[in-house]
Design an enzyme around this catalytic site. Structure first.
Site, PDB file in Angstrom:
ATOM      1  N   ASN A 197      -0.391   4.505  -0.397  1.00  0.00           N
ATOM      2  CA  ASN A 197      -1.129   5.815   0.075  1.00  0.00           C
ATOM      3  C   ASN A 197      -1.658   5.584   1.384  1.00  0.00           C
ATOM      4  OD1 ASN A 197      -3.358   4.174  -0.503  1.00  0.00           O
ATOM      5  ND2 ASN A 197      -4.326   5.266  -2.004  1.00  0.00           N
ATOM      6  N   HIS A 220      -4.520 -17.396  -3.588  1.00  0.00           N
ATOM      7  CA  HIS A 220      -5.107 -16.519  -2.787  1.00  0.00           C
ATOM      8  C   HIS A 220      -6.469 -17.356  -2.109  1.00  0.00           C
ATOM      9  CE1 HIS A 220      -7.081 -16.738  -6.451  1.00  0.00           C
ATOM     10  NE2 HIS A 220      -8.322 -16.240  -5.946  1.00  0.00           N
ATOM     11  N   ASP A 221      -6.776 -18.547  -2.544  1.00  0.00           N
ATOM     12  CA  ASP A 221      -7.885 -19.386  -1.934  1.00  0.00           C
ATOM     13  C   ASP A 221      -7.336 -20.681  -1.037  1.00  0.00           C
ATOM     14  OD1 ASP A 221      -9.606 -18.055  -3.569  1.00  0.00           O
ATOM     15  OD2 ASP A 221      -9.286 -19.338  -5.320  1.00  0.00           O
ATOM     16  N   ASP A 279     -10.561 -17.639 -14.314  1.00  0.00           N
ATOM     17  CA  ASP A 279     -11.442 -18.227 -13.069  1.00  0.00           C
ATOM     18  C   ASP A 279     -12.450 -18.865 -13.519  1.00  0.00           C
ATOM     19  OD1 ASP A 279     -11.698 -17.165 -10.370  1.00  0.00           O
ATOM     20  OD2 ASP A 279     -13.649 -16.858 -10.910  1.00  0.00           O
ATOM     21  N   ASP A 312      -2.079  -1.338  -3.575  1.00  0.00           N
ATOM     22  CA  ASP A 312      -2.379  -0.250  -4.852  1.00  0.00           C
ATOM     23  C   ASP A 312      -1.383  -0.899  -5.996  1.00  0.00           C
ATOM     24  OD1 ASP A 312      -0.208   1.109  -4.016  1.00  0.00           O
ATOM     25  OD2 ASP A 312      -1.452   2.304  -2.822  1.00  0.00           O
ATOM     26  N   ASP A 346      -6.351 -11.474 -14.526  1.00  0.00           N
ATOM     27  CA  ASP A 346      -7.277 -12.411 -14.301  1.00  0.00           C
ATOM     28  C   ASP A 346      -8.410 -12.223 -15.269  1.00  0.00           C
ATOM     29  OD1 ASP A 346      -8.780 -14.319 -12.598  1.00  0.00           O
ATOM     30  OD2 ASP A 346      -7.115 -13.635 -11.231  1.00  0.00           O
ATOM     31  N   ASP A 382       0.740  -1.113   0.066  1.00  0.00           N
ATOM     32  CA  ASP A 382       0.109  -0.031   0.007  1.00  0.00           C
ATOM     33  C   ASP A 382       0.925   1.117   0.075  1.00  0.00           C
ATOM     34  OD1 ASP A 382      -2.008   1.899   0.554  1.00  0.00           O
ATOM     35  OD2 ASP A 382      -2.225   1.607   2.533  1.00  0.00           O
ATOM     36  N   ASP A 389      -4.218   3.698   2.813  1.00  0.00           N
ATOM     37  CA  ASP A 389      -5.575   3.672   3.049  1.00  0.00           C
ATOM     38  C   ASP A 389      -5.675   2.119   3.407  1.00  0.00           C
ATOM     39  OD1 ASP A 389      -5.147   2.079   0.590  1.00  0.00           O
ATOM     40  OD2 ASP A 389      -6.747   3.107  -0.430  1.00  0.00           O
ATOM     41  N   GLU A 434      -8.449 -22.026 -14.458  1.00  0.00           N
ATOM     42  CA  GLU A 434      -8.664 -22.701 -13.224  1.00  0.00           C
ATOM     43  C   GLU A 434      -9.916 -23.520 -13.394  1.00  0.00           C
ATOM     44  OE1 GLU A 434      -9.851 -21.196  -8.737  1.00  0.00           O
ATOM     45  OE2 GLU A 434     -10.911 -20.412 -10.707  1.00  0.00           O
TER      46      GLU A 434
HETATM   47  C1  NOJ Z   1     -11.996 -18.953  -7.909  1.00  0.00           C
HETATM   48  C2  NOJ Z   1     -11.267 -17.570  -7.554  1.00  0.00           C
HETATM   49  O1  NOJ Z   1      -9.792 -17.977  -7.114  1.00  0.00           O
HETATM   50  C3  NOJ Z   1     -11.858 -17.130  -6.140  1.00  0.00           C
HETATM   51  O2  NOJ Z   1     -11.009 -16.327  -5.244  1.00  0.00           O
HETATM   52  C4  NOJ Z   1     -13.305 -16.793  -6.446  1.00  0.00           C
HETATM   53  O3  NOJ Z   1     -13.678 -16.363  -4.941  1.00  0.00           O
HETATM   54  C5  NOJ Z   1     -14.119 -17.619  -7.140  1.00  0.00           C
HETATM   55  N1  NOJ Z   1     -13.386 -18.299  -8.255  1.00  0.00           N
HETATM   56  C6  NOJ Z   1     -15.086 -16.923  -7.709  1.00  0.00           C
HETATM   57  O4  NOJ Z   1     -14.739 -15.962  -8.684  1.00  0.00           O
END
Ligand code: NOJ
Length: 558
Positions: free
Chosen positions: A26, A333-334, A203, A32, A101, A24, A28, A260
């Site tokens: 700035n 990130h999941d 995605d 960014d 993405d 980040d 907040d 994905e």
């Molecule tokens: C897969 C993404 O990696 C995930 O973060 C997202 O919540 C779902 N698809 C829905 O877009």
């Protein structure tokens, strides 16, 4: 920039950036795009080739940007289109590539298409989404559940119909049956490619074609909703849609595409990624991430059985060899942090993080590193549910409660599997908030940042960071890593993951101890590695060839 050809992505290492948690500038509390630009030298120094940027598009952020309001503008807290153009230029100036993405299974409910679609049954955009009448008793059109809990259908009072959302209510599914929608998506993709981006991470792209009968699924014991995946995962027209996308968009550019694809098998993967089929370059699979759960429910925890993991990798490595292409990943990130999941984030944090990296990076495919993985960042345990931000976690809490799960059991599941484990801010240094922000971070920093941070890792030549750097370098130098055949060794051993990569002139033997105890190698392997050269090892002091120290990982070449 001159574009290289010849499947450059096969020898590349990808680094994933989750913008809200990266850097980040700035104050907040939200990462960014200028913050990403500031750290490009850090990434170049690590040696990565490609950056995959999670969504930076305009969005109300119900699912951190995977709910897009406008595909062709930038979320204001991340910056402007000028910032994005600058990022692309700076990435290219450093000889790296940028993959964006692509989220086209659904949009935000605030996307103009949905606003129009919802406005009236007569709207030309009505059919851009999946609208159906309820059942005779007024119940939803079928019994499908959303990935984020609750029914997959939401009722719209004004027009008296339900719309489908496989994810959150604020993420209505697009109707790919509609050719105008497809044309609009292709146009949007071309907008980005004309800017010069180097590809797309797509995605849940294998969800876009749905069985148009929308049948009920069978309801399993203890379940609230029907088992519906078979009606939209790898659906009836998926290959037709991807081939069309290839012709209309992808064939015209030298780019990398990665799909994905939850629920895809190696046979599906071959169809998607065999170059002769003109669909995608590679697949991002899930089977290896689903082995520590029961009944297809990630919150229903089970310890990993290493034999399952080995056999799963073997299946993927051998099936795709010479036909298609795979991604190699432990984190994104999941997913929870791998060192906390399959390693030991306490006593053997450094050792096990390096071992896990060794085991993965010696396989065939394109390795993906998720921000902070190269530092051995760990899972987090917030005491209060209020500190969590992820919609999946928060919805799941309510649903499991209604099913009778105790608070303790749910929290344990969140600690093990919650997506916020991966989303705590990047740990840059030991200063307040890990140097991520001068403000209040949108999600709290992991309290271990004073020990685990990039500044400390860069200074220590034995750090996990420097180890990743060597692994990335090996991928560039050694063709055997790109091309060699995979052969599993010590199949039934519960501690050791061992395999060979067999090249034309050379063989690599990879031996990894997935446990905190010493492990003994099979005699045939000991014989094979006698006199062999060590390519890389996470324990230079332990030169006993018939045994592995706790979490040791070594690669031999002969
Ligand atoms: C897969 C993404 O990696 C995930 O973060 C997202 O919540 C779902 N698809 C829905 O877009």
């Amino acid at each position: 920039m001159t574009k290289t050809t010849n499947n450059w992505w096969k020898k590349s290492v990808v680094y994933q950036i989750y913008p809200s948690s990266f850097n980040d500038t700035n104050g907040d509390g939200i990462g960014d795009i200028p913050g990403i630009i500031e750290k490009l030298d850090y990434l170049k120094n690590l040696g990565i080739d490609v950056i995959w940027l999670s969504p930076v598009y305009d969005s109300p952020q119900a699912d951190n940007g995977y709910d897009i309001r406008d595909y062709q503008s930038i979320y204001e807290k991340y910056g402007t289109m000028e910032d994005l153009d600058k990022l692309l230029e700076e990435v290219h100036n450093r000889g790296m590539k940028l993959v964006m993405d692509l989220v086209v299974n659904h949009t935000s409910d605030e996307h103009q298409w949905f606003v129009e679609s919802k406005s009236s049954k007569e709207s030309p955009y009505r059919d851009y989404y999946v609208w159906r009448d309820g059942k005779a008793d007024g119940e939803p059109p079928n019994n499908w559940g959303s990935v984020f809990s609750g029914s997959a259908w939401d009722y719209d009072e004004a027009t008296g119909q339900y719309y489908l959302h496989l994810f959150a209510k604020k993420q209505p599914d697009l109707n790919w049956e509609n050719p105008d929608l497809r044309t609009d998506v292709y146009e949007m993709m071309n907008f980005w490619l004309d800017k010069g981006i180097d590809g797309f991470r797509m995605d849940v792209i294998n969800f876009i074609s749905k069985d148009q009968d929308f049948p009920d699924g069978e309801v399993g014991e203890g379940q609230l909703y029907g088992d519906s995946g078979q009606y939209f995962i790898n659906g009836p027209r998926i290959h037709e849609f991807l081939k069309e996308m290839h012709t209309e968009v992808l064939a015209k550019h030298d780019v990398m595409t990665v799909g994905e694809m939850p629920g895809a098998t190696p046979d599906d993967a071959k169809d998607y990624t065999d170059p002769a089929n003109d669909e995608l370059d590679m697949i991002f699979t899930f089977e290896h991430m689903n082995l520590d759960q029961v009944d297809g429910d990630k919150w229903n925890l089970k310890a990993l059985n290493l034999v399952d993991l080995k056999e799963n990798f073997e299946k993927w490595q051998t099936s795709l060899h010479g036909v298609g292409w795979n991604s190699l990943y432990w984190n994104n990130h999941d997913q929870p942090r791998i060192v906390s999941r399959f390693g030991d984030d306490a006593k053997y944090r450094e050792k096990s993080a390096k071992m896990l990296a060794t085991c993965l990076h010696m396989m065939q495919g394109t390795p993906y590193i998720y921000q902070g993985e190269e530092l051995g960042m760990t899972n987090v345990q917030f005491e209060s549910l209020e500190d969590y931000r992820d919609i999946e976690t928060l919805n799941m809490y309510k649903e499991k409660k209604s099913l009778g799960w105790s608070h303790e059991r749910i929290m344990e599941a969140i600690y093990a599997k919650g997506r916020d484990n991966a989303r705590t801010p990047m740990q840059w240094n030991a200063s307040e908030n890990a140097g991520f922000t001068t403000g209040t971070p949108w999600l709290a920093v992991n309290p271990n940042y004073q020990q685990i941070n990039a500044e400390a890792a860069l200074e220590d030549e034995h750090s996990i960071y420097h180890y990743y750097k060597r692994l990335i370098q090996l991928r560039k130098e050694k063709d055997i890593l790109t091309n060699g055949r995979f052969e599993l060794l010590m199949r039934d051993d519960a501690q050791v993951f061992a395999y060979k990569r067999v090249g034309e002139e050379e063989t690599y033997v990879v031996v990894c101890n997935f446990s905190g105890e010493e492990a003994v190698l099979e005699d045939s392997i000991v014989a094979e590695v006698q006199g062999a050269e060590v390519v890389i090892s996470n324990d230079d002091s332990y030169d006993i060839r018939h045994k592995l120290a706790p979490y040791e990982g070594v690669v031999y070449s002969k």
